[in-house]
Design a protein around this motif. Structure first.
Motif, short mmCIF file in Angstrom:
data_model
loop_
_atom_site.label_atom_id
_atom_site.label_comp_id
_atom_site.label_asym_id
_atom_site.label_seq_id
_atom_site.Cartn_x
_atom_site.Cartn_y
_atom_site.Cartn_z
N PHE A 195 25.24 67.61 -16.39
CA PHE A 195 25.73 66.27 -16.71
C PHE A 195 25.18 65.25 -15.73
O PHE A 195 25.13 65.51 -14.52
N PRO A 196 24.79 64.08 -16.22
CA PRO A 196 24.24 63.06 -15.33
C PRO A 196 25.27 62.58 -14.32
O PRO A 196 26.48 62.53 -14.60
N ALA A 197 24.77 62.19 -13.15
CA ALA A 197 25.66 61.75 -12.08
C ALA A 197 26.47 60.53 -12.50
O ALA A 197 27.64 60.40 -12.13
N TRP A 198 25.86 59.64 -13.29
CA TRP A 198 26.61 58.43 -13.69
C TRP A 198 27.82 58.79 -14.55
O TRP A 198 28.85 58.11 -14.50
N PHE A 199 27.73 59.87 -15.34
CA PHE A 199 28.84 60.30 -16.17
C PHE A 199 29.96 60.88 -15.31
O PHE A 199 31.14 60.53 -15.47
N ILE A 200 29.58 61.74 -14.36
CA ILE A 200 30.55 62.36 -13.45
C ILE A 200 31.23 61.30 -12.60
O ILE A 200 32.47 61.26 -12.48
N GLU A 201 30.43 60.41 -12.01
CA GLU A 201 31.00 59.37 -11.14
C GLU A 201 31.74 58.32 -11.97
O GLU A 201 32.74 57.75 -11.50
N GLY A 202 31.27 58.07 -13.17
CA GLY A 202 31.93 57.09 -14.02
C GLY A 202 33.34 57.50 -14.40
O GLY A 202 34.26 56.67 -14.43
N ILE A 203 33.53 58.79 -14.68
CA ILE A 203 34.89 59.29 -14.98
C ILE A 203 35.78 59.13 -13.76
O ILE A 203 36.93 58.67 -13.86
#
Length: 303
Positions: A195-203
């Protein structure tokens, strides 16, 4: 069974066993080298083997911090704190309950496995995370959440002063959301680095900002292509760009997903992403938009 056949069976069994043990030894030795490179420590073979078997690695610094701390257990979470932070425990538990509720709201139910939450200095946090200016840290492999608590801010937090209280709660909400996200990914039998970092950090930012209005007008930063902040090294490099804020961009992107497609969209993306369907393919299938079209949709939503 004749005696020669028994000898052949026994010989074959031991050959297979030896090959298996040699293979396991090789895997652990290779992993030992990776751990040493990642942590800068001289990790023993026994410690590496234990980490592989338990899927939990305790670094020397983590062991030291725990030994020097007091401990309070809340459900599946062991909270390690210093005497100066003892009065923060009730507020910490209150915030953890909030983090659990919000995480379940956007991710659905997940199994709660043991996890450590350690209050620590910024210097220790940066050493543990290998990230400059880190305020919090989560490692799914180490099964640890780290939160920086400045001794000078404790009294202000306890007095309920808005800014220090906000940042204290936000760090716990953010790191707990990482824990919940990776548990959900684990249960979907997918790997976190898929999973892309922006998805992980965005959550994590979405959960961390729960109850806080974050107007898009407060974001003066340049929007980067999502694929350029998809991997950890790229994401952390983007943190050093003066005109970019990947955390804020990640928040607004995930917020857009939830507002337009509902809370279930995050779980759907996690469950749809696998070895044959990558994340961006899953994103296109769910939204009906190419990645570039999706990026444009996000921008237009906030304008």
């Amino acid at each position: 069974m004749s005696r020669p056949n028994i000898r052949l069976w026994v010989t074959t069994f031991f050959i297979i066993l030896i090959i298996f043990l040699v293979s396991i030894f090789g895997v652990i030795k290779a992993f030992q080298m990776k751990l040493n490179a990642r942590t800068g420590e001289n990790v023993t073979f026994f410690t590496t083997a234990k980490s592989v078997l338990t899927l939990n690695y305790d670094s020397e610094l983590e062991v030291k911090l725990k030994a020097e701390s007091m401990k309070y257990v809340y459900e599946n979470i062991s909270i390690y704190y210093q005497e100066d932070n003892e009065e923060l425990i009730p507020l910490t538990i209150e915030t953890l309950k909030w983090a659990e509720d919000k995480s379940v709201e956007v991710l659905g139910a997940y199994s709660k496995k043991p996890i450590d939450l350690i209050f620590m200095s910024r210097e220790d946090l940066e050493q543990l995370s290998n990230i400059d200016s880190a305020g919090g840290y989560y490692s799914h492999f180490e099964k640890v959440m780290g939160v920086n608590v400045d001794p000078d801010s404790v009294e202000s937090i306890l007095q309920g002063l808005e800014t220090p209280l906000y940042f204290f709660k936000r760090k716990i909400l953010h790191e707990y959301a990482h824990y919940a996200t990776f548990k959900k990914i684990e249960e979907a039998e997918t790997f976190g680095d898929t999973f892309p970092a922006w998805f992980i950090e965005g959550i994590a930012e979405y959960v961390g900002n729960d109850g806080t209005e974050v107007p898009y007008e407060s974001n003066p930063y340049e929007t980067l292509p999502l694929e350029s902040i998809s991997w950890d090294n790229e994401f952390h490099e983007a943190r050093q760009i003066d005109h970019a804020n990947p955390y804020m961009q990640s928040y607004f992107t995930v917020n857009y997903l939830v507002q337009m497609y509902g809370n279930d969209v995050l779980v759907e993306l996690i469950e749809k992403t696998n070895d044959t369907v990558g994340f961006y393919t899953a994103l296109e299938q769910i939204t009906g938009r190419t990645t570039s079209e999706f990026e444009q949709d996000v921008l237009e939503y906030y304008q």
